[in-house]
Motif scaffolding. Structure first.
Motif, PDB file in Angstrom:
ATOM      1  N   VAL A 183       0.823  -1.205   0.000  1.00  0.00           N
ATOM      2  CA  VAL A 183       0.000   0.000   0.000  1.00  0.00           C
ATOM      3  C   VAL A 183       0.859   1.257   0.000  1.00  0.00           C
ATOM      4  O   VAL A 183       2.042   1.235   0.343  1.00  0.00           O
ATOM      5  CB  VAL A 183      -0.947   0.044   1.221  1.00  0.00           C
ATOM      6  N   SER A 184       0.228   2.352  -0.370  1.00  0.00           N
ATOM      7  CA  SER A 184       0.840   3.672  -0.304  1.00  0.00           C
ATOM      8  C   SER A 184       0.440   4.347   1.003  1.00  0.00           C
ATOM      9  O   SER A 184      -0.482   3.910   1.700  1.00  0.00           O
ATOM     10  CB  SER A 184       0.360   4.520  -1.481  1.00  0.00           C
ATOM     11  N   GLY A 185       1.115   5.441   1.310  1.00  0.00           N
ATOM     12  CA  GLY A 185       0.760   6.197   2.496  1.00  0.00           C
ATOM     13  C   GLY A 185      -0.644   6.756   2.424  1.00  0.00           C
ATOM     14  O   GLY A 185      -1.355   6.826   3.433  1.00  0.00           O
ATOM     15  N   GLU A 186      -1.068   7.153   1.225  1.00  0.00           N
ATOM     16  CA  GLU A 186      -2.406   7.712   1.054  1.00  0.00           C
ATOM     17  C   GLU A 186      -3.467   6.663   1.346  1.00  0.00           C
ATOM     18  O   GLU A 186      -4.480   6.938   2.000  1.00  0.00           O
ATOM     19  CB  GLU A 186      -2.551   8.245  -0.372  1.00  0.00           C
ATOM     20  N   VAL A 187      -3.245   5.432   0.889  1.00  0.00           N
ATOM     21  CA  VAL A 187      -4.207   4.360   1.144  1.00  0.00           C
ATOM     22  C   VAL A 187      -4.212   3.988   2.627  1.00  0.00           C
ATOM     23  O   VAL A 187      -5.270   3.750   3.216  1.00  0.00           O
ATOM     24  CB  VAL A 187      -3.912   3.138   0.257  1.00  0.00           C
ATOM     25  N   LEU A 188      -3.044   3.952   3.252  1.00  0.00           N
ATOM     26  CA  LEU A 188      -3.012   3.683   4.694  1.00  0.00           C
ATOM     27  C   LEU A 188      -3.808   4.735   5.445  1.00  0.00           C
ATOM     28  O   LEU A 188      -4.589   4.412   6.353  1.00  0.00           O
ATOM     29  CB  LEU A 188      -1.572   3.652   5.200  1.00  0.00           C
ATOM     30  N   GLU A 189      -3.623   5.995   5.088  1.00  0.00           N
ATOM     31  CA  GLU A 189      -4.349   7.067   5.759  1.00  0.00           C
ATOM     32  C   GLU A 189      -5.853   6.864   5.644  1.00  0.00           C
ATOM     33  O   GLU A 189      -6.592   7.039   6.626  1.00  0.00           O
ATOM     34  CB  GLU A 189      -3.946   8.419   5.144  1.00  0.00           C
ATOM     35  N   ARG A 190      -6.309   6.464   4.475  1.00  0.00           N
ATOM     36  CA  ARG A 190      -7.742   6.228   4.275  1.00  0.00           C
ATOM     37  C   ARG A 190      -8.235   5.022   5.073  1.00  0.00           C
ATOM     38  O   ARG A 190      -9.417   4.941   5.418  1.00  0.00           O
ATOM     39  CB  ARG A 190      -8.026   6.019   2.785  1.00  0.00           C
ATOM     40  N   GLY A 191      -7.324   4.103   5.378  1.00  0.00           N
ATOM     41  CA  GLY A 191      -7.722   2.895   6.071  1.00  0.00           C
ATOM     42  C   GLY A 191      -7.611   2.948   7.577  1.00  0.00           C
ATOM     43  O   GLY A 191      -8.041   2.016   8.270  1.00  0.00           O
ATOM     44  N   LEU A 192      -7.046   4.028   8.123  1.00  0.00           N
ATOM     45  CA  LEU A 192      -6.776   4.064   9.557  1.00  0.00           C
ATOM     46  C   LEU A 192      -8.025   3.880  10.404  1.00  0.00           C
ATOM     47  O   LEU A 192      -7.968   3.296  11.491  1.00  0.00           O
ATOM     48  CB  LEU A 192      -6.087   5.388   9.929  1.00  0.00           C
ATOM     49  N   ALA A 193      -9.153   4.366   9.920  1.00  0.00           N
ATOM     50  CA  ALA A 193     -10.381   4.272  10.713  1.00  0.00           C
ATOM     51  C   ALA A 193     -10.795   2.830  10.981  1.00  0.00           C
ATOM     52  O   ALA A 193     -11.538   2.556  11.929  1.00  0.00           O
ATOM     53  CB  ALA A 193     -11.522   5.017  10.002  1.00  0.00           C
ATOM     54  N   ALA A 194     -10.289   1.895  10.155  1.00  0.00           N
ATOM     55  CA  ALA A 194     -10.617   0.480  10.351  1.00  0.00           C
ATOM     56  C   ALA A 194      -9.783  -0.157  11.454  1.00  0.00           C
ATOM     57  O   ALA A 194     -10.011  -1.310  11.810  1.00  0.00           O
ATOM     58  CB  ALA A 194     -10.440  -0.288   9.048  1.00  0.00           C
ATOM     59  N   GLY A 195      -8.799   0.578  11.990  1.00  0.00           N
ATOM     60  CA  GLY A 195      -7.964   0.028  13.054  1.00  0.00           C
ATOM     61  C   GLY A 195      -6.888  -0.896  12.526  1.00  0.00           C
ATOM     62  O   GLY A 195      -6.786  -2.052  12.943  1.00  0.00           O
ATOM     63  N   ILE A 196      -6.057  -0.411  11.613  1.00  0.00           N
ATOM     64  CA  ILE A 196      -5.009  -1.221  10.996  1.00  0.00           C
ATOM     65  C   ILE A 196      -3.941  -1.572  12.034  1.00  0.00           C
ATOM     66  O   ILE A 196      -3.452  -0.699  12.757  1.00  0.00           O
ATOM     67  CB  ILE A 196      -4.370  -0.473   9.816  1.00  0.00           C
ATOM     68  N   VAL A 197      -3.564  -2.855  12.107  1.00  0.00           N
ATOM     69  CA  VAL A 197      -2.597  -3.290  13.124  1.00  0.00           C
ATOM     70  C   VAL A 197      -1.204  -3.515  12.559  1.00  0.00           C
ATOM     71  O   VAL A 197      -0.228  -3.546  13.320  1.00  0.00           O
ATOM     72  CB  VAL A 197      -3.080  -4.561  13.844  1.00  0.00           C
ATOM     73  N   CYS A 198      -1.082  -3.702  11.236  1.00  0.00           N
ATOM     74  CA  CYS A 198       0.247  -3.916  10.655  1.00  0.00           C
ATOM     75  C   CYS A 198       0.225  -3.548   9.182  1.00  0.00           C
ATOM     76  O   CYS A 198      -0.830  -3.532   8.538  1.00  0.00           O
ATOM     77  CB  CYS A 198       0.726  -5.363  10.844  1.00  0.00           C
ATOM     78  N   VAL A 199       1.409  -3.263   8.658  1.00  0.00           N
ATOM     79  CA  VAL A 199       1.592  -3.000   7.230  1.00  0.00           C
ATOM     80  C   VAL A 199       2.746  -3.858   6.739  1.00  0.00           C
ATOM     81  O   VAL A 199       3.803  -3.924   7.377  1.00  0.00           O
ATOM     82  CB  VAL A 199       1.888  -1.510   6.955  1.00  0.00           C
ATOM     83  N   GLN A 200       2.525  -4.515   5.609  1.00  0.00           N
ATOM     84  CA  GLN A 200       3.566  -5.318   4.962  1.00  0.00           C
ATOM     85  C   GLN A 200       3.851  -4.726   3.586  1.00  0.00           C
ATOM     86  O   GLN A 200       3.017  -4.782   2.698  1.00  0.00           O
ATOM     87  CB  GLN A 200       3.127  -6.775   4.808  1.00  0.00           C
ATOM     88  N   ASN A 201       5.034  -4.143   3.443  1.00  0.00           N
ATOM     89  CA  ASN A 201       5.502  -3.654   2.153  1.00  0.00           C
ATOM     90  C   ASN A 201       6.916  -4.152   1.927  1.00  0.00           C
ATOM     91  O   ASN A 201       7.628  -4.508   2.880  1.00  0.00           O
ATOM     92  CB  ASN A 201       5.497  -2.123   2.111  1.00  0.00           C
ATOM     93  N   ALA A 202       7.336  -4.179   0.679  1.00  0.00           N
ATOM     94  CA  ALA A 202       8.720  -4.544   0.378  1.00  0.00           C
ATOM     95  C   ALA A 202       9.650  -3.482   0.955  1.00  0.00           C
ATOM     96  O   ALA A 202       9.458  -2.284   0.723  1.00  0.00           O
ATOM     97  CB  ALA A 202       8.914  -4.666  -1.131  1.00  0.00           C
ATOM     98  N   TYR A 203      10.665  -3.936   1.693  1.00  0.00           N
ATOM     99  CA  TYR A 203      11.542  -2.973   2.359  1.00  0.00           C
ATOM    100  C   TYR A 203      12.779  -3.708   2.852  1.00  0.00           C
ATOM    101  O   TYR A 203      12.684  -4.804   3.408  1.00  0.00           O
ATOM    102  CB  TYR A 203      10.813  -2.333   3.543  1.00  0.00           C
ATOM    103  N   SER A 204      13.932  -3.097   2.652  1.00  0.00           N
ATOM    104  CA  SER A 204      15.186  -3.691   3.111  1.00  0.00           C
ATOM    105  C   SER A 204      16.252  -2.613   3.161  1.00  0.00           C
ATOM    106  O   SER A 204      16.022  -1.457   2.760  1.00  0.00           O
ATOM    107  CB  SER A 204      15.633  -4.822   2.177  1.00  0.00           C
TER     108      SER A 204
END
Length: 308
Positions: A170-191
């Protein structure tokens, strides 16, 4: 509980309201046990003996093989936190996955996971979006608003089918839109060598959301950089007497307190190596040298192109 099981690799953190070790187990490698599932069970039992108390899986890993091995190993044991994901389904080769993003498809996948895991409830379910790469990107009827998806996920949480809700790719914009659902974790490619999502990680830290990077050592697709090929990582790993892969995982653990790792393997020796990274400590100079890798890659043009 055995004394070994009481130790949490990498220390303790929180995932979906549960306290877990910061190093868990990524179950994609369990696909390799399709013809010897008891060997996969033995590997998971060994992981548990070494302190692993959360596994990350999906029904599309091996078309249900990974989930079946987890079911055989742990049954409904609620001392092991099980995280699964929806948003894609297994299809025939050459491309093994297809997106399945519509709300009714997400519900069908949750039920498929419940059946293959042999559970009445999944502790955390990640919605695998397709907002950012690498990998599948949504188009056509698979372009679905996150609000519509999370309405279905929230309904399933209210029904007791799932516990926490996470987001992936997900992008930051999509995470922001989803916060009201009570998101507990984010999985993105990162190293260490692929830090396009640094701002998203910072957003998760501010919101108290666990960051669970996939491809934590880079290099999942041809042409992408690998931590094990990064000269700075090789040098510092040699200084510490660890492998470059262990160093890459250790850097992630020290980079932010809410990072959880889910390295996967089908080998017991490699499993022990992954879990041993929880004891690796980098000094300030080593951290600074490793932190500088991404900026240097951006400056000299060796970072891979930004994902959408």
């Amino acid at each position: 509980m055995h004394e070994e099981q009481s130790r949490r690799p990498g220390g303790a953190s929180t995932l979906g309201g549960r306290t877990v070790g910061r190093i868990g187990y990524g179950a994609m490698a369990l696909e390799r046990f399709a013809d010897d599932r008891q060997a996969g069970v033995a590997l998971l039992h060994r992981a548990r003996e070494l302190g692993v108390d959360h596994v990350d899986t999906a029904d599309f890993y091996g078309d249900g093989v990974a989930n079946d091995v987890i079911r055989r190993a742990f049954g409904a044991d609620d001392s092991v936190v099980v995280v699964s994901k929806v948003g894609a389904v297994r299809v025939a080769a050459p491309v093994p996955l297809a997106l399945a993003q519509r709300p009714e498809q997400l519900r069908a996948q949750v039920h498929a996971n419940l059946r293959s895991l042999g559970r009445e409830r999944i502790d955390v379910v990640n919605l695998r979006r397709a907002d950012t790469g690498p990998g599948l990107l949504a188009e056509g009827d698979q372009l679905v608003d996150v609000e519509d998806q999370l309405a279905e996920m929230t309904a399933m949480r209210d029904e007791g089918l799932i516990g926490g809700i996470g987001l992936s790719a997900v992008s930051g914009e999509v995470l922001e839109r989803g916060l009201a659902a009570g998101i507990v974790c984010v999985q993105n490619a990162y190293s260490l060598v692929a830090r396009e999502h640094e701002a998203l990680l910072a957003q998760c830290i501010r919101e108290g959301i666990a960051w669970v990077p996939y491809f934590p050592l880079g290099g999942a697709f041809p042409g992408l950089p690998k931590v094990v090929d990064e000269p700075v990582a090789v040098r510092i790993a040699d200084e510490l007497g660890v492998t470059p892969a262990q160093l890459g995982l250790a850097w992630l653990l020290q980079h932010a307190p809410d990072v959880l790792l889910i390295p996967g393997t089908s080998d017991a020796g490699h499993l022990a190596e992954n879990l041993a990274t929880g004891a690796v400590r980098l000094d300030e100079t080593q951290v600074a040298d490793l932190d500088a890798v991404w900026g240097r890659r951006l400056a000299d043009g060796t970072a891979h192109p930004s994902w959408p």
